[in-house]
Design a protein around this motif. Structure first.
Motif, short mmCIF file in Angstrom:
data_model
loop_
_atom_site.label_atom_id
_atom_site.label_comp_id
_atom_site.label_asym_id
_atom_site.label_seq_id
_atom_site.Cartn_x
_atom_site.Cartn_y
_atom_site.Cartn_z
N HIS A 1 45.81 52.38 26.99
CA HIS A 1 46.43 51.75 28.17
C HIS A 1 45.39 51.04 29.04
O HIS A 1 45.70 50.04 29.68
CB HIS A 1 47.23 52.78 28.98
CG HIS A 1 46.42 53.84 29.62
ND1 HIS A 1 46.04 54.99 28.95
CD2 HIS A 1 45.90 53.93 30.87
CE1 HIS A 1 45.32 55.74 29.77
NE2 HIS A 1 45.21 55.12 30.93
N GLN A 2 44.14 51.51 29.03
CA GLN A 2 43.08 50.83 29.79
C GLN A 2 42.68 49.53 29.09
O GLN A 2 42.51 48.49 29.75
CB GLN A 2 41.86 51.74 29.93
CG GLN A 2 42.15 52.93 30.84
CD GLN A 2 40.99 53.91 30.87
OE1 GLN A 2 40.53 54.36 29.83
NE2 GLN A 2 40.53 54.21 32.07
N ILE A 3 42.55 49.58 27.76
CA ILE A 3 42.23 48.38 27.00
C ILE A 3 43.33 47.34 27.21
O ILE A 3 43.06 46.16 27.47
CB ILE A 3 42.06 48.71 25.50
CG1 ILE A 3 40.84 49.61 25.26
CG2 ILE A 3 42.01 47.44 24.65
CD1 ILE A 3 39.49 48.95 25.51
N LYS B 1 49.88 57.12 33.52
CA LYS B 1 48.49 56.87 33.17
C LYS B 1 47.93 55.82 34.11
O LYS B 1 48.58 54.84 34.43
CB LYS B 1 48.40 56.40 31.72
CG LYS B 1 48.81 57.45 30.73
CD LYS B 1 48.83 56.91 29.32
CE LYS B 1 49.28 57.99 28.36
NZ LYS B 1 49.42 57.48 26.99
N SER B 2 46.71 56.04 34.55
CA SER B 2 46.05 55.10 35.44
C SER B 2 45.54 53.91 34.63
O SER B 2 45.23 54.04 33.45
CB SER B 2 44.88 55.81 36.13
OG SER B 2 44.23 54.94 37.01
N SER B 3 45.44 52.75 35.26
CA SER B 3 44.97 51.56 34.56
C SER B 3 43.44 51.51 34.57
O SER B 3 42.79 51.77 33.57
CB SER B 3 45.58 50.30 35.18
OG SER B 3 45.32 50.27 36.58
N VAL B 4 42.86 51.17 35.69
CA VAL B 4 41.41 51.12 35.87
C VAL B 4 41.09 51.77 37.21
O VAL B 4 41.98 52.02 38.02
CB VAL B 4 40.87 49.67 35.83
CG1 VAL B 4 41.00 49.07 34.44
CG2 VAL B 4 41.54 48.79 36.87
N CYS C 1 38.45 43.57 37.70
CA CYS C 1 38.89 44.95 37.57
C CYS C 1 37.87 45.67 36.73
O CYS C 1 37.25 45.06 35.85
CB CYS C 1 40.30 45.06 36.97
SG CYS C 1 40.41 44.77 35.20
N PHE C 2 37.66 46.94 37.04
CA PHE C 2 36.70 47.70 36.24
C PHE C 2 36.95 49.19 36.32
O PHE C 2 37.61 49.68 37.23
CB PHE C 2 35.25 47.36 36.61
CG PHE C 2 34.82 47.74 38.01
CD1 PHE C 2 34.17 48.94 38.26
CD2 PHE C 2 35.00 46.86 39.06
CE1 PHE C 2 33.73 49.26 39.53
CE2 PHE C 2 34.56 47.17 40.34
CZ PHE C 2 33.92 48.38 40.58
#
Length: 173
Positions: A90-92, A56-59, A71-72
């Motif tokens: 996972h992004q949160i 899974k990608s982060s941001v 980061c955004f």
């Protein structure tokens, strides 16, 4: 429109803006590629025709603005609200860890039909996300987005540094 291509024009505008910021010495912000493993490649064109995501990608973006880590994620909607289901745990978690380390995390939310883009601070995003997880509202209404975080679009660029500066001043960062 193909779901995989949605937001690509928006991201291109952000990428051009980041190049401009870098060339002016204002910020260094890079697009984070989503890690994939190719399964099939067209031998003639050397294009990947089938692949799967490794993790899974982060941001979408990470960098620094005048010494401050940022980061955004960049999201786009055709609705008059921003669906929370576009955000994943996972992004949160990544953004929260980033903020804990002293950085600024946020989203750029583009309301395509309205031709308006907003800076959404992580704290606001997290609050809506947590309420949605507990059965609350599943979207952030357009009217919630703060006018002081409306991002000017000029000359094909998205001037999001102005919104970051407004946030820094408001939060005493």
């Amino acid at each position: 429109m193909n779901r995989g291509l949605r937001g690509s024009t928006f991201e291109e505008i952000i990428n051009m803006t980041n190049e401009k910021y870098k060339s002016k010495g204002l910020a260094v912000v890079e697009k984070i590629p989503t890690p994939i493993t190719p399964v099939a490649i067209n031998k003639e064109t050397r294009h990947i025709t089938l692949a799967y995501f490794e993790k899974k990608s982060s941001v979408d973006y990470i960098g620094a603005v005048q010494g401050i880590p940022i980061c955004f994620d960049a999201k786009e909607t055709r609705q008059k609200s921003f669906p929370i289901n576009n955000i994943h745990l996972h992004q949160i978690d990544f953004m929260e860890a980033f903020v804990t380390q002293g950085g600024i995390a946020f989203m750029l939310v583009n309301f395509d039909a309205l031709k308006e883009c907003f800076f959404l601070p992580f704290g606001d995003l997290k609050s809506f996300w947590e309420k949605a997880q507990k059965g609350g509202r599943k979207s952030i209404p357009y009217d919630y987005f703060k006018k002081e975080y409306l991002i000017e679009q000029k000359g094909g660029l998205l001037k999001y540094l102005d919104a970051i500066n407004t946030y820094i001043e408001a939060e005493g960062f």
